[in-house]
Scaffold this motif. Structure first.
Motif, PDB file in Angstrom:
ATOM      1  N   ALA A  41       0.833  -1.208   0.000  1.00 25.88           N
ATOM      2  CA  ALA A  41       0.000   0.000   0.000  1.00 25.88           C
ATOM      3  C   ALA A  41       0.867   1.257   0.000  1.00 25.88           C
ATOM      4  O   ALA A  41       0.580   2.218  -0.727  1.00 25.88           O
ATOM      5  CB  ALA A  41      -0.943  -0.012   1.202  1.00 25.88           C
ATOM      6  N   SER A  56      -9.375   0.639  -8.520  1.00 31.26           N
ATOM      7  CA  SER A  56      -8.734  -0.346  -7.657  1.00 31.26           C
ATOM      8  C   SER A  56      -9.698  -1.516  -7.484  1.00 31.26           C
ATOM      9  O   SER A  56     -10.568  -1.738  -8.329  1.00 31.26           O
ATOM     10  CB  SER A  56      -8.360   0.309  -6.317  1.00 31.26           C
ATOM     11  N   VAL A  58     -11.665  -4.235  -4.250  1.00 27.77           N
ATOM     12  CA  VAL A  58     -11.893  -4.581  -2.847  1.00 27.77           C
ATOM     13  C   VAL A  58     -11.311  -5.970  -2.641  1.00 27.77           C
ATOM     14  O   VAL A  58     -11.768  -6.932  -3.277  1.00 27.77           O
ATOM     15  CB  VAL A  58     -13.400  -4.557  -2.500  1.00 27.77           C
ATOM     16  N   SER A  67      -6.479  -1.990   1.356  1.00 28.94           N
ATOM     17  CA  SER A  67      -7.516  -1.083   1.850  1.00 28.94           C
ATOM     18  C   SER A  67      -6.948   0.259   2.295  1.00 28.94           C
ATOM     19  O   SER A  67      -7.612   1.293   2.145  1.00 28.94           O
ATOM     20  CB  SER A  67      -8.284  -1.723   3.011  1.00 28.94           C
ATOM     21  N   ASN A  70      -6.702   2.311  -0.747  1.00 32.96           N
ATOM     22  CA  ASN A  70      -8.049   2.659  -1.194  1.00 32.96           C
ATOM     23  C   ASN A  70      -8.649   3.772  -0.348  1.00 32.96           C
ATOM     24  O   ASN A  70      -9.264   4.703  -0.882  1.00 32.96           O
ATOM     25  CB  ASN A  70      -8.961   1.431  -1.153  1.00 32.96           C
ATOM     26  N   LYS A  71      -8.489   3.699   0.970  1.00 29.37           N
ATOM     27  CA  LYS A  71      -9.043   4.736   1.857  1.00 29.37           C
ATOM     28  C   LYS A  71      -8.390   6.089   1.582  1.00 29.37           C
ATOM     29  O   LYS A  71      -9.054   7.122   1.580  1.00 29.37           O
ATOM     30  CB  LYS A  71      -8.853   4.334   3.317  1.00 29.37           C
ATOM     31  N   TRP A  73      -7.043   7.112  -1.319  1.00 30.76           N
ATOM     32  CA  TRP A  73      -7.540   7.629  -2.591  1.00 30.76           C
ATOM     33  C   TRP A  73      -8.979   8.108  -2.475  1.00 30.76           C
ATOM     34  O   TRP A  73      -9.342   9.134  -3.043  1.00 30.76           O
ATOM     35  CB  TRP A  73      -7.421   6.555  -3.679  1.00 30.76           C
ATOM     36  N   LEU A  74      -9.792   7.394  -1.728  1.00 25.72           N
ATOM     37  CA  LEU A  74     -11.184   7.800  -1.539  1.00 25.72           C
ATOM     38  C   LEU A  74     -11.249   9.184  -0.904  1.00 25.72           C
ATOM     39  O   LEU A  74     -12.054  10.026  -1.292  1.00 25.72           O
ATOM     40  CB  LEU A  74     -11.918   6.773  -0.665  1.00 25.72           C
ATOM     41  N   LEU A  79     -11.936   7.467  -6.003  1.00 25.78           N
ATOM     42  CA  LEU A  79     -11.676   6.040  -6.149  1.00 25.78           C
ATOM     43  C   LEU A  79     -12.758   5.420  -7.018  1.00 25.78           C
ATOM     44  O   LEU A  79     -13.932   5.771  -6.918  1.00 25.78           O
ATOM     45  CB  LEU A  79     -11.664   5.374  -4.771  1.00 25.78           C
ATOM     46  N   LEU A  81     -14.179   1.587  -8.228  1.00 24.30           N
ATOM     47  CA  LEU A  81     -14.139   0.170  -7.861  1.00 24.30           C
ATOM     48  C   LEU A  81     -14.988  -0.648  -8.837  1.00 24.30           C
ATOM     49  O   LEU A  81     -15.938  -0.135  -9.428  1.00 24.30           O
ATOM     50  CB  LEU A  81     -14.661  -0.022  -6.431  1.00 24.30           C
ATOM     51  N   GLU A  93     -17.458   4.973  -9.919  1.00 21.99           N
ATOM     52  CA  GLU A  93     -16.823   5.943  -9.022  1.00 21.99           C
ATOM     53  C   GLU A  93     -17.541   5.902  -7.681  1.00 21.99           C
ATOM     54  O   GLU A  93     -18.776   5.884  -7.620  1.00 21.99           O
ATOM     55  CB  GLU A  93     -16.900   7.347  -9.619  1.00 21.99           C
TER      56      GLU A  93
END
Length: 194
Positions: A41, A56, A58, A67, A70-71, A73-74, A79, A81, A93
């Motif tokens: 990460a 990305s 999940v 994760s 991902n968090k 980028w969110l 982000l 998915l 998105e």
């Protein structure tokens, strides 16, 4: 490096590689898995440029857990998915108000309209195995094999545990190699990596 060509033999070889890759991944202990995930990460966050449109995934089961990336980028860049629709992937998105549903694979998938694949800059891709030339072996459903050709502009980054790397994978003509593969021990780049 020799490459295996497509045929019935390649499919048999892929089944054997998948079984071995699953066994190697299951053998990774929890603490080693957590440490590896943190390293991967961190490298993803270091390598992917700010303001990139990032697709990305999940993590499911014992896949490397990205994760944390991902968090980040969110909260910062946005982000995107995947969601499975029939035999295909669509990318959605996501944001703070996005609704999710559990898929038939047991993974949370976003609800909402699909994103134009040409608008995506970077795709982070899971896999069962990657080889030293950037080839990827998935689970056999072909979801990424069918979707990746629609996002030819995007840089592809495969992520995995180092134990999921093999010297050479059986490949088919439609298999798109990764631009970058990141594990906890190394980062390998072949073409237009970020």
């Amino acid at each position: 490096m020799s490459r295996m060509n497509h045929s019935g033999d390649a499919e048999v070889a892929k089944r054997h590689v998948r079984a071995a890759a699953r066994a190697r991944r299951r053998a990774i202990g929890v603490s080693a898995s957590d440490a590896a995930a943190a390293g991967v990460a961190a490298e993803l966050l270091r390598r992917v440029p700010p303001m990139a449109r990032i697709a990305s995934f999940v993590p499911m089961g014992d896949e490397i857990d990205i994760s944390t990336a991902n968090k980040h980028w969110l909260a910062t860049d946005g982000l995107i998915l995947p969601r499975v629709e029939g035999r295909n992937l669509v990318m959605v998105e996501v944001g703070p108000g996005t609704s999710f549903q559990r898929s038939g694979f047991g993974v949370l998938e976003p609800l909402g309209p699909s994103v134009d694949p040409d608008s995506i800059d970077v795709v982070v891709v899971p896999g069962l195995a990657f080889d030293l030339a950037g080839s990827r072996l998935g689970y056999g459903g072909g979801f990424y094999d069918r979707w990746l050709p629609t996002a030819m502009r995007a840089c592809t980054i495969g992520v995995a545990f180092d134990d999921q790397l093999v010297h050479d994978l059986p490949i088919d003509p439609w298999d798109r190699p990764m631009d970058v593969v990141i594990t906890e021990r190394r980062t390998m780049c072949w073409s237009r990596g970020p």
